[in-house]
Design a protein around this motif. Structure first.
Motif, PDB file in Angstrom:
ATOM      1  N   TYR A 101      -1.296   9.006   8.060  1.00 41.02           N
ATOM      2  CA  TYR A 101      -1.573   8.060   6.977  1.00 41.02           C
ATOM      3  C   TYR A 101      -1.883   6.657   7.496  1.00 41.02           C
ATOM      4  O   TYR A 101      -1.274   6.202   8.463  1.00 41.02           O
ATOM      5  N   ASP A 139      -3.981  -2.483  -6.361  1.00 40.95           N
ATOM      6  CA  ASP A 139      -3.275  -1.233  -6.634  1.00 40.95           C
ATOM      7  C   ASP A 139      -2.655  -1.166  -8.030  1.00 40.95           C
ATOM      8  O   ASP A 139      -2.618  -0.103  -8.629  1.00 40.95           O
ATOM      9  N   GLN A 147      -5.908   3.358   0.920  1.00 40.74           N
ATOM     10  CA  GLN A 147      -5.682   2.771  -0.401  1.00 40.74           C
ATOM     11  C   GLN A 147      -6.969   2.184  -0.981  1.00 40.74           C
ATOM     12  O   GLN A 147      -7.201   2.245  -2.183  1.00 40.74           O
ATOM     13  N   LYS A 183      -9.510   4.018  -3.373  1.00 40.93           N
ATOM     14  CA  LYS A 183      -9.270   4.111  -4.819  1.00 40.93           C
ATOM     15  C   LYS A 183     -10.160   3.139  -5.600  1.00 40.93           C
ATOM     16  O   LYS A 183     -10.578   3.439  -6.717  1.00 40.93           O
TER      17      LYS A 183
HETATM   18  N1  ARG Z   1      -0.681   2.461  -2.374  1.00 38.16           N
HETATM   19  C1  ARG Z   1      -0.583   3.368  -1.293  1.00 38.16           C
HETATM   20  C2  ARG Z   1      -1.917   4.137  -1.125  1.00 38.16           C
HETATM   21  O1  ARG Z   1      -2.678   4.197  -2.045  1.00 38.16           O
HETATM   22  C3  ARG Z   1       0.510   4.353  -1.558  1.00 38.16           C
HETATM   23  C4  ARG Z   1       1.074   4.954  -0.334  1.00 38.16           C
HETATM   24  C5  ARG Z   1       1.889   3.964   0.404  1.00 38.16           C
HETATM   25  N2  ARG Z   1       2.349   4.515   1.618  1.00 38.16           N
HETATM   26  C6  ARG Z   1       2.691   3.761   2.670  1.00 38.16           C
HETATM   27  N3  ARG Z   1       3.071   4.384   3.727  1.00 38.16           N
HETATM   28  N4  ARG Z   1       2.607   2.461   2.649  1.00 38.16           N
HETATM   29  O2  ARG Z   1      -2.183   4.629  -0.068  1.00 38.16           O
END
Ligand code: ARG
Length: 446
Positions: free
Chosen positions: A319, A24, A324, A327
Protein backbone atom coordinates in the motif's frame (compact mmCIF):
# COMPACT_ATOMS: atom_id res chain seq x y z
CA UNK A 1 -10.18 14.39 21.85
CA UNK A 2 -8.16 12.08 19.65
CA UNK A 3 -10.05 11.60 16.40
CA UNK A 4 -7.37 9.79 14.43
CA UNK A 5 -7.56 6.04 14.61
CA UNK A 6 -3.80 6.00 14.79
CA UNK A 7 -3.25 9.05 17.03
CA UNK A 8 -1.08 8.31 20.04
CA UNK A 9 0.49 10.94 22.22
CA UNK A 10 1.73 13.78 20.07
CA UNK A 11 -0.30 16.47 18.31
CA UNK A 12 -0.65 16.28 14.55
CA UNK A 13 0.57 19.26 12.63
CA UNK A 14 -2.57 20.79 11.13
CA UNK A 15 -0.93 21.59 7.79
CA UNK A 16 0.22 17.99 7.46
CA UNK A 17 -3.29 16.87 8.29
CA UNK A 18 -4.87 19.21 5.74
CA UNK A 19 -2.50 17.99 3.06
CA UNK A 20 -2.77 14.26 3.76
CA UNK A 21 -6.55 14.22 4.20
CA UNK A 22 -6.88 16.27 1.02
CA UNK A 23 -10.24 15.70 -0.66
CA UNK A 24 -10.90 12.43 1.13
CA UNK A 25 -13.81 13.77 3.19
CA UNK A 26 -15.58 14.63 -0.05
CA UNK A 27 -14.55 11.47 -1.95
CA UNK A 28 -15.33 9.02 0.82
CA UNK A 29 -18.99 10.06 0.80
CA UNK A 30 -19.28 8.01 -2.42
CA UNK A 31 -18.07 4.99 -0.43
CA UNK A 32 -19.97 5.41 2.85
CA UNK A 33 -22.78 2.89 2.37
CA UNK A 34 -20.35 0.31 1.04
CA UNK A 35 -18.07 0.86 4.02
CA UNK A 36 -21.04 0.00 6.24
CA UNK A 37 -21.86 -3.14 4.22
CA UNK A 38 -18.24 -4.27 4.43
CA UNK A 39 -18.25 -3.75 8.20
CA UNK A 40 -21.47 -5.74 8.57
CA UNK A 41 -19.93 -8.73 6.82
CA UNK A 42 -16.67 -8.35 8.74
CA UNK A 43 -18.27 -8.31 12.21
CA UNK A 44 -20.53 -11.27 11.42
CA UNK A 45 -17.39 -13.13 10.61
CA UNK A 46 -15.65 -11.84 13.77
CA UNK A 47 -18.53 -13.21 15.86
CA UNK A 48 -18.30 -16.57 14.11
CA UNK A 49 -14.64 -16.92 15.15
CA UNK A 50 -15.25 -15.81 18.73
CA UNK A 51 -13.94 -12.24 18.54
CA UNK A 52 -17.34 -10.70 19.30
CA UNK A 53 -20.22 -11.81 21.54
CA UNK A 54 -23.57 -12.57 19.94
CA UNK A 55 -25.22 -9.71 21.84
CA UNK A 56 -22.48 -7.32 20.76
CA UNK A 57 -22.92 -8.35 17.15
CA UNK A 58 -26.65 -7.66 17.29
CA UNK A 59 -26.13 -4.19 18.74
CA UNK A 60 -23.37 -3.32 16.28
CA UNK A 61 -25.41 -4.54 13.32
CA UNK A 62 -28.42 -2.46 14.40
CA UNK A 63 -26.22 0.61 14.70
CA UNK A 64 -24.56 -0.03 11.34
CA UNK A 65 -28.00 -0.42 9.78
CA UNK A 66 -28.92 2.99 11.19
CA UNK A 67 -25.78 4.49 9.60
CA UNK A 68 -26.61 2.77 6.30
CA UNK A 69 -30.07 4.37 6.32
CA UNK A 70 -28.46 7.73 7.02
CA UNK A 71 -26.26 7.23 3.92
CA UNK A 72 -29.32 6.35 1.86
CA UNK A 73 -31.06 9.55 2.99
CA UNK A 74 -27.99 11.60 2.07
CA UNK A 75 -27.46 12.55 5.72
CA UNK A 76 -24.06 10.94 6.29
CA UNK A 77 -21.28 13.47 6.83
CA UNK A 78 -17.60 13.18 7.68
CA UNK A 79 -17.07 15.64 10.52
CA UNK A 80 -14.30 18.21 10.72
CA UNK A 81 -11.22 16.66 12.24
CA UNK A 82 -12.23 13.15 11.14
CA UNK A 83 -9.93 11.75 8.47
CA UNK A 84 -12.06 9.49 6.36
CA UNK A 85 -15.21 7.38 6.09
CA UNK A 86 -13.66 4.48 7.96
CA UNK A 87 -12.83 6.69 10.95
CA UNK A 88 -16.25 8.37 10.85
CA UNK A 89 -18.19 5.09 10.97
CA UNK A 90 -16.07 3.82 13.83
CA UNK A 91 -16.47 7.13 15.67
CA UNK A 92 -20.26 6.95 15.32
CA UNK A 93 -20.31 3.39 16.63
CA UNK A 94 -18.08 4.28 19.57
CA UNK A 95 -20.19 7.31 20.48
CA UNK A 96 -23.31 5.16 20.73
CA UNK A 97 -21.88 1.86 21.94
CA UNK A 98 -18.65 2.75 23.72
CA UNK A 99 -15.81 0.26 23.68
CA UNK A 100 -17.83 -2.24 21.67
CA UNK A 101 -17.44 0.07 18.67
CA UNK A 102 -13.69 -0.19 18.89
CA UNK A 103 -13.74 -3.98 18.62
CA UNK A 104 -14.82 -4.12 15.00
CA UNK A 105 -11.39 -3.26 13.61
CA UNK A 106 -9.86 -6.57 14.73
CA UNK A 107 -8.34 -8.38 11.80
CA UNK A 108 -8.59 -5.60 9.26
CA UNK A 109 -6.91 -2.41 8.15
CA UNK A 110 -8.18 0.64 6.34
CA UNK A 111 -6.25 -0.73 3.39
CA UNK A 112 -8.58 -3.70 2.91
CA UNK A 113 -11.54 -1.60 4.03
CA UNK A 114 -11.11 0.95 1.28
CA UNK A 115 -10.49 -1.90 -1.17
CA UNK A 116 -13.76 -3.61 -0.30
CA UNK A 117 -15.60 -0.27 -0.38
CA UNK A 118 -14.28 0.45 -3.86
CA UNK A 119 -15.19 -2.99 -5.14
CA UNK A 120 -18.75 -2.81 -3.81
CA UNK A 121 -19.11 0.72 -5.20
CA UNK A 122 -17.80 -0.41 -8.60
CA UNK A 123 -20.19 -3.35 -8.66
CA UNK A 124 -23.16 -1.09 -8.04
CA UNK A 125 -22.08 1.61 -10.47
CA UNK A 126 -21.15 -0.78 -13.28
CA UNK A 127 -24.65 -2.19 -13.16
CA UNK A 128 -26.01 1.32 -13.71
CA UNK A 129 -23.52 1.96 -16.50
CA UNK A 130 -24.50 -1.34 -18.13
CA UNK A 131 -28.19 -0.42 -17.91
CA UNK A 132 -27.63 3.07 -19.32
CA UNK A 133 -25.52 1.61 -22.13
CA UNK A 134 -28.29 -0.90 -22.83
CA UNK A 135 -30.76 1.99 -22.99
CA UNK A 136 -28.76 3.82 -25.64
CA UNK A 137 -28.20 0.54 -27.50
CA UNK A 138 -31.96 -0.06 -27.69
CA UNK A 139 -32.66 3.45 -29.02
CA UNK A 140 -29.95 3.12 -31.67
CA UNK A 141 -31.22 -0.22 -32.90
CA UNK A 142 -34.83 0.98 -32.91
CA UNK A 143 -33.77 3.88 -35.17
CA UNK A 144 -31.71 1.50 -37.30
CA UNK A 145 -34.77 -0.70 -37.87
CA UNK A 146 -37.00 2.30 -38.52
CA UNK A 147 -34.72 3.81 -41.19
CA UNK A 148 -33.26 0.66 -42.67
CA UNK A 149 -34.45 1.60 -46.14
CA UNK A 150 -33.24 5.20 -46.09
CA UNK A 151 -29.94 5.68 -47.88
CA UNK A 152 -27.27 8.21 -46.96
CA UNK A 153 -23.77 8.85 -48.26
CA UNK A 154 -20.92 6.82 -46.87
CA UNK A 155 -17.54 8.57 -46.65
CA UNK A 156 -13.88 7.70 -46.79
CA UNK A 157 -11.40 10.55 -46.22
CA UNK A 158 -14.58 12.58 -45.62
CA UNK A 159 -15.13 12.35 -49.39
CA UNK A 160 -18.41 10.98 -50.69
CA UNK A 161 -17.65 7.29 -51.25
CA UNK A 162 -20.43 4.71 -51.47
CA UNK A 163 -24.07 4.31 -50.52
CA UNK A 164 -24.65 3.77 -46.84
CA UNK A 165 -27.90 3.91 -44.91
CA UNK A 166 -29.30 5.27 -41.69
CA UNK A 167 -29.92 1.64 -40.77
CA UNK A 168 -26.16 1.01 -41.01
CA UNK A 169 -25.17 4.23 -39.28
CA UNK A 170 -27.37 3.84 -36.20
CA UNK A 171 -26.71 0.08 -36.05
CA UNK A 172 -22.93 0.50 -36.21
CA UNK A 173 -22.87 2.55 -33.01
CA UNK A 174 -25.12 -0.03 -31.35
CA UNK A 175 -22.81 -2.89 -32.27
CA UNK A 176 -19.88 -0.88 -30.96
CA UNK A 177 -21.63 -0.66 -27.58
CA UNK A 178 -22.18 -4.43 -27.62
CA UNK A 179 -18.40 -4.87 -27.88
CA UNK A 180 -17.78 -2.27 -25.17
CA UNK A 181 -20.03 -4.31 -22.93
CA UNK A 182 -17.58 -7.23 -23.09
CA UNK A 183 -14.89 -4.97 -21.67
CA UNK A 184 -17.28 -3.79 -18.99
CA UNK A 185 -18.08 -7.34 -18.01
CA UNK A 186 -14.42 -8.32 -17.76
CA UNK A 187 -13.80 -5.30 -15.51
CA UNK A 188 -16.86 -6.21 -13.44
CA UNK A 189 -15.74 -9.78 -12.95
CA UNK A 190 -12.23 -8.79 -11.92
CA UNK A 191 -13.64 -6.28 -9.46
CA UNK A 192 -16.16 -8.76 -8.07
CA UNK A 193 -13.65 -10.52 -5.78
CA UNK A 194 -13.32 -10.11 -2.06
CA UNK A 195 -10.17 -8.36 -0.74
CA UNK A 196 -11.40 -8.36 2.88
CA UNK A 197 -9.05 -10.20 5.22
CA UNK A 198 -5.95 -9.03 3.41
CA UNK A 199 -5.83 -6.33 6.12
CA UNK A 200 -2.80 -4.09 5.60
CA UNK A 201 -1.84 -6.29 2.65
CA UNK A 202 -0.35 -9.32 4.38
CA UNK A 203 -3.29 -10.99 6.15
CA UNK A 204 -3.77 -11.43 9.89
CA UNK A 205 -2.86 -13.77 12.73
CA UNK A 206 -6.57 -14.01 13.61
CA UNK A 207 -8.16 -17.10 12.02
CA UNK A 208 -10.32 -14.97 9.69
CA UNK A 209 -12.95 -16.78 7.65
CA UNK A 210 -12.57 -15.13 4.27
CA UNK A 211 -14.91 -17.59 2.56
CA UNK A 212 -17.65 -16.38 4.87
CA UNK A 213 -17.23 -12.66 4.07
CA UNK A 214 -16.97 -13.55 0.38
CA UNK A 215 -20.38 -15.22 0.55
CA UNK A 216 -21.97 -12.58 2.76
CA UNK A 217 -21.03 -9.84 0.31
CA UNK A 218 -22.02 -11.89 -2.74
CA UNK A 219 -18.59 -11.76 -4.38
CA UNK A 220 -17.84 -14.33 -7.10
CA UNK A 221 -14.71 -15.37 -5.23
CA UNK A 222 -12.03 -13.82 -3.05
CA UNK A 223 -8.78 -12.31 -4.20
CA UNK A 224 -6.97 -15.36 -2.84
CA UNK A 225 -3.43 -14.14 -2.28
CA UNK A 226 -3.47 -11.31 0.26
CA UNK A 227 -0.57 -9.53 -1.42
CA UNK A 228 -2.43 -9.67 -4.73
CA UNK A 229 -5.59 -8.41 -3.01
CA UNK A 230 -3.72 -5.24 -2.10
CA UNK A 231 -2.25 -5.04 -5.60
CA UNK A 232 -5.85 -4.78 -6.77
CA UNK A 233 -5.89 -1.19 -5.51
CA UNK A 234 -5.29 0.89 -8.58
CA UNK A 235 -5.38 -2.09 -10.92
CA UNK A 236 -9.10 -2.56 -10.37
CA UNK A 237 -9.82 1.11 -10.94
CA UNK A 238 -7.64 1.14 -14.05
CA UNK A 239 -9.43 -1.91 -15.52
CA UNK A 240 -12.80 -0.33 -14.90
CA UNK A 241 -11.57 2.95 -16.37
CA UNK A 242 -10.48 1.15 -19.55
CA UNK A 243 -13.96 -0.32 -19.92
CA UNK A 244 -15.59 3.05 -19.33
CA UNK A 245 -13.19 4.65 -21.80
CA UNK A 246 -14.27 2.13 -24.42
CA UNK A 247 -17.89 3.18 -24.04
CA UNK A 248 -16.81 6.82 -24.02
CA UNK A 249 -14.97 6.23 -27.31
CA UNK A 250 -18.17 4.99 -28.92
CA UNK A 251 -20.08 7.95 -27.53
CA UNK A 252 -17.63 10.55 -28.77
CA UNK A 253 -17.70 9.19 -32.32
CA UNK A 254 -21.49 9.10 -32.29
CA UNK A 255 -21.56 12.66 -30.93
CA UNK A 256 -19.14 13.94 -33.57
CA UNK A 257 -21.16 12.31 -36.37
CA UNK A 258 -24.37 13.73 -34.99
CA UNK A 259 -22.96 17.28 -34.75
CA UNK A 260 -21.61 17.07 -38.28
CA UNK A 261 -24.67 15.46 -39.85
CA UNK A 262 -26.87 18.05 -38.12
CA UNK A 263 -24.96 20.92 -39.73
CA UNK A 264 -26.70 22.70 -42.66
CA UNK A 265 -23.89 21.59 -44.98
CA UNK A 266 -24.84 17.96 -44.40
CA UNK A 267 -28.44 18.15 -43.24
CA UNK A 268 -28.77 14.39 -42.73
CA UNK A 269 -30.34 14.55 -39.28
CA UNK A 270 -32.21 17.20 -37.35
CA UNK A 271 -32.20 17.53 -33.60
CA UNK A 272 -35.63 18.52 -32.33
CA UNK A 273 -35.76 22.16 -31.26
CA UNK A 274 -36.03 21.34 -27.53
CA UNK A 275 -32.75 19.43 -27.75
CA UNK A 276 -30.77 22.40 -29.09
CA UNK A 277 -29.56 25.69 -27.64
CA UNK A 278 -29.65 29.20 -29.07
CA UNK A 279 -27.08 31.93 -29.63
CA UNK A 280 -27.02 35.25 -27.80
CA UNK A 281 -26.29 37.14 -31.02
CA UNK A 282 -27.49 35.04 -33.98
CA UNK A 283 -31.26 34.63 -33.83
CA UNK A 284 -31.39 31.70 -36.24
CA UNK A 285 -29.09 29.34 -34.33
CA UNK A 286 -30.10 25.90 -33.04
CA UNK A 287 -26.86 24.46 -31.78
CA UNK A 288 -26.13 20.82 -30.94
CA UNK A 289 -24.50 21.71 -27.61
CA UNK A 290 -25.66 18.50 -25.98
CA UNK A 291 -23.71 16.35 -28.43
CA UNK A 292 -20.74 18.70 -28.18
CA UNK A 293 -20.68 18.31 -24.41
CA UNK A 294 -21.11 14.55 -24.70
CA UNK A 295 -18.14 14.57 -27.08
CA UNK A 296 -15.93 16.62 -24.75
CA UNK A 297 -16.92 14.70 -21.63
CA UNK A 298 -16.35 11.36 -23.31
CA UNK A 299 -13.01 12.51 -24.62
CA UNK A 300 -12.11 13.50 -21.07
CA UNK A 301 -13.26 10.08 -19.84
CA UNK A 302 -10.89 8.47 -22.31
CA UNK A 303 -8.02 10.08 -20.41
CA UNK A 304 -9.08 8.34 -17.19
CA UNK A 305 -7.13 5.08 -17.64
CA UNK A 306 -4.02 7.08 -18.48
CA UNK A 307 -4.45 9.28 -15.41
CA UNK A 308 -4.83 6.26 -13.16
CA UNK A 309 -1.92 4.47 -14.83
CA UNK A 310 0.34 7.45 -14.24
CA UNK A 311 -0.68 7.91 -10.60
CA UNK A 312 0.11 4.28 -9.80
CA UNK A 313 3.06 4.00 -12.16
CA UNK A 314 6.22 2.39 -10.77
CA UNK A 315 4.78 1.69 -7.32
CA UNK A 316 6.26 -1.46 -5.85
CA UNK A 317 4.14 -4.07 -4.06
CA UNK A 318 2.21 -2.92 -1.01
CA UNK A 319 0.00 0.00 0.00
CA UNK A 320 0.99 3.61 -0.67
CA UNK A 321 -0.90 6.81 0.01
CA UNK A 322 -0.51 7.65 -3.70
CA UNK A 323 -3.49 5.36 -4.28
CA UNK A 324 -5.81 7.72 -2.42
CA UNK A 325 -5.51 10.30 -5.22
CA UNK A 326 -7.04 7.90 -7.76
CA UNK A 327 -10.38 8.37 -6.01
CA UNK A 328 -10.50 12.03 -7.07
CA UNK A 329 -10.70 11.30 -10.78
CA UNK A 330 -12.21 7.83 -10.58
CA UNK A 331 -15.23 8.23 -8.32
CA UNK A 332 -16.91 11.18 -10.09
CA UNK A 333 -16.41 9.56 -13.52
CA UNK A 334 -19.34 7.16 -13.12
CA UNK A 335 -21.89 9.95 -12.75
CA UNK A 336 -20.49 11.73 -15.79
CA UNK A 337 -20.59 8.66 -18.02
CA UNK A 338 -24.13 7.76 -16.94
CA UNK A 339 -25.25 11.31 -17.64
CA UNK A 340 -23.74 11.24 -21.13
CA UNK A 341 -25.29 7.84 -21.92
CA UNK A 342 -28.74 8.94 -20.76
CA UNK A 343 -28.62 12.24 -22.64
CA UNK A 344 -27.45 10.46 -25.79
CA UNK A 345 -30.29 7.93 -25.51
CA UNK A 346 -32.81 10.74 -25.01
CA UNK A 347 -31.70 12.65 -28.08
CA UNK A 348 -31.29 9.59 -30.30
CA UNK A 349 -34.88 8.64 -29.48
CA UNK A 350 -35.99 12.05 -30.79
CA UNK A 351 -33.57 12.65 -33.64
CA UNK A 352 -35.20 13.21 -37.04
CA UNK A 353 -33.80 11.76 -40.23
CA UNK A 354 -33.80 13.56 -43.58
CA UNK A 355 -35.22 10.95 -45.91
CA UNK A 356 -34.43 13.06 -48.97
CA UNK A 357 -30.67 13.43 -48.49
CA UNK A 358 -29.86 11.86 -51.85
CA UNK A 359 -32.04 14.26 -53.85
CA UNK A 360 -28.94 16.45 -54.08
CA UNK A 361 -27.01 15.59 -57.27
CA UNK A 362 -23.77 16.12 -55.35
CA UNK A 363 -24.16 12.57 -54.07
CA UNK A 364 -24.71 10.90 -57.49
CA UNK A 365 -21.07 9.71 -57.88
CA UNK A 366 -21.39 7.46 -54.83
CA UNK A 367 -23.41 5.07 -57.03
CA UNK A 368 -20.42 4.65 -59.37
CA UNK A 369 -19.31 1.33 -57.87
CA UNK A 370 -22.87 -0.01 -58.12
CA UNK A 371 -22.80 0.73 -61.86
CA UNK A 372 -19.31 -0.72 -62.35
CA UNK A 373 -20.42 -3.91 -60.53
CA UNK A 374 -23.61 -4.08 -62.63
CA UNK A 375 -21.63 -3.85 -65.90
CA UNK A 376 -19.08 -6.39 -64.61
CA UNK A 377 -21.84 -8.80 -63.58
CA UNK A 378 -23.23 -8.45 -67.12
CA UNK A 379 -19.89 -9.60 -68.55
CA UNK A 380 -17.75 -6.48 -69.10
CA UNK A 381 -14.25 -6.89 -67.60
CA UNK A 382 -14.07 -4.95 -64.29
CA UNK A 383 -11.27 -2.61 -65.47
CA UNK A 384 -13.20 -1.65 -68.61
CA UNK A 385 -16.38 -1.07 -66.64
CA UNK A 386 -14.42 1.06 -64.13
CA UNK A 387 -13.01 3.18 -66.98
CA UNK A 388 -16.38 3.61 -68.74
CA UNK A 389 -18.16 4.79 -65.59
CA UNK A 390 -15.26 7.11 -64.78
CA UNK A 391 -15.48 8.73 -68.20
CA UNK A 392 -19.29 9.05 -67.93
CA UNK A 393 -18.90 10.87 -64.63
CA UNK A 394 -16.26 13.20 -66.10
CA UNK A 395 -18.54 13.93 -69.06
CA UNK A 396 -21.53 14.57 -66.81
CA UNK A 397 -23.54 11.80 -68.45
CA UNK A 398 -23.58 9.37 -65.54
CA UNK A 399 -27.12 8.54 -64.40
CA UNK A 400 -27.17 6.66 -61.10
CA UNK A 401 -29.46 3.72 -60.48
CA UNK A 402 -30.58 4.27 -56.90
CA UNK A 403 -32.22 0.87 -56.60
CA UNK A 404 -29.26 -0.81 -55.05
CA UNK A 405 -29.20 -4.43 -53.93
CA UNK A 406 -26.84 -5.23 -51.07
CA UNK A 407 -27.72 -8.58 -49.60
CA UNK A 408 -24.74 -10.01 -47.76
CA UNK A 409 -24.57 -10.18 -43.96
CA UNK A 410 -24.21 -6.82 -42.28
CA UNK A 411 -24.89 -4.82 -45.46
CA UNK A 412 -27.56 -2.24 -46.23
CA UNK A 413 -30.09 -4.90 -47.20
CA UNK A 414 -29.31 -7.31 -44.38
CA UNK A 415 -28.41 -5.42 -41.22
CA UNK A 416 -28.49 -8.47 -38.92
CA UNK A 417 -29.79 -6.31 -36.08
CA UNK A 418 -31.27 -9.38 -34.42
CA UNK A 419 -27.84 -10.95 -34.20
CA UNK A 420 -26.46 -7.74 -32.68
CA UNK A 421 -29.34 -7.77 -30.17
CA UNK A 422 -28.65 -11.40 -29.28
CA UNK A 423 -24.96 -10.64 -28.74
CA UNK A 424 -25.76 -7.80 -26.34
CA UNK A 425 -28.39 -9.83 -24.47
CA UNK A 426 -25.93 -12.70 -24.05
CA UNK A 427 -23.33 -10.40 -22.51
CA UNK A 428 -25.87 -8.68 -20.24
CA UNK A 429 -26.99 -12.05 -18.88
CA UNK A 430 -23.41 -12.93 -17.96
CA UNK A 431 -22.83 -10.19 -15.37
CA UNK A 432 -24.71 -11.86 -12.52
CA UNK A 433 -25.98 -8.61 -10.98
CA UNK A 434 -28.74 -10.49 -9.13
CA UNK A 435 -26.36 -12.46 -6.95
CA UNK A 436 -24.64 -9.32 -5.68
CA UNK A 437 -27.88 -7.50 -4.99
CA UNK A 438 -29.44 -10.47 -3.25
CA UNK A 439 -26.41 -10.78 -0.93
CA UNK A 440 -26.55 -7.08 -0.02
CA UNK A 441 -30.28 -7.28 0.69
CA UNK A 442 -29.78 -10.31 2.92
CA UNK A 443 -26.91 -8.65 4.77
CA UNK A 444 -29.08 -5.62 5.49
CA UNK A 445 -32.14 -7.61 6.51
CA UNK A 446 -30.68 -9.47 9.50
N1 ARG B 1 -7.70 7.31 2.60
C1 ARG B 1 -6.88 6.17 2.43
C2 ARG B 1 -6.89 5.72 0.95
O1 ARG B 1 -7.79 6.07 0.24
C3 ARG B 1 -7.39 5.05 3.28
C4 ARG B 1 -6.36 4.06 3.63
C5 ARG B 1 -5.41 4.62 4.62
N2 ARG B 1 -4.37 3.70 4.88
C6 ARG B 1 -3.17 4.08 5.34
N3 ARG B 1 -2.31 3.15 5.52
N4 ARG B 1 -2.87 5.33 5.56
O2 ARG B 1 -5.98 5.07 0.53
Amino acid sequence: MANKLWEKDFAINSEIERFTVGRDREMDIYLARYDVLGSMAHIKMLESIGLLEKAELAELLAELRRIYDLCERGGFVIEDGVEDVHSQVELMLTRRLGDMGKKIHSGRSRNDQVLVDLKLFIRHELKEIAMATGGLFDELLAKSDEYKNVLMPGYTHLQVAMPSSFGLWFGAHAESLADDMLFLQAAYRMANRNPLGSAAGYGSSFPLNRTMTTELLGFDSMDYNVVYAQMGRGKTERNVAFAMASIAGTLSKLAYDACMFNSQNFGFVRLPRECTTGSSIMPHKKNPDVFELIRAKSNKLQALPQQITLIMNNLPTGYFRDLQIIKETFLPAFGELKDCLRMAAYIISRIEVNEGVLDDKMYDPMFSVEEVNRLAAAGMPFRDAYKKVGLDIEAGTFVPDRNIRHTHEGSIGNLMNDSIRAMMAGTMAGFGFDKAEEAERTLLSR
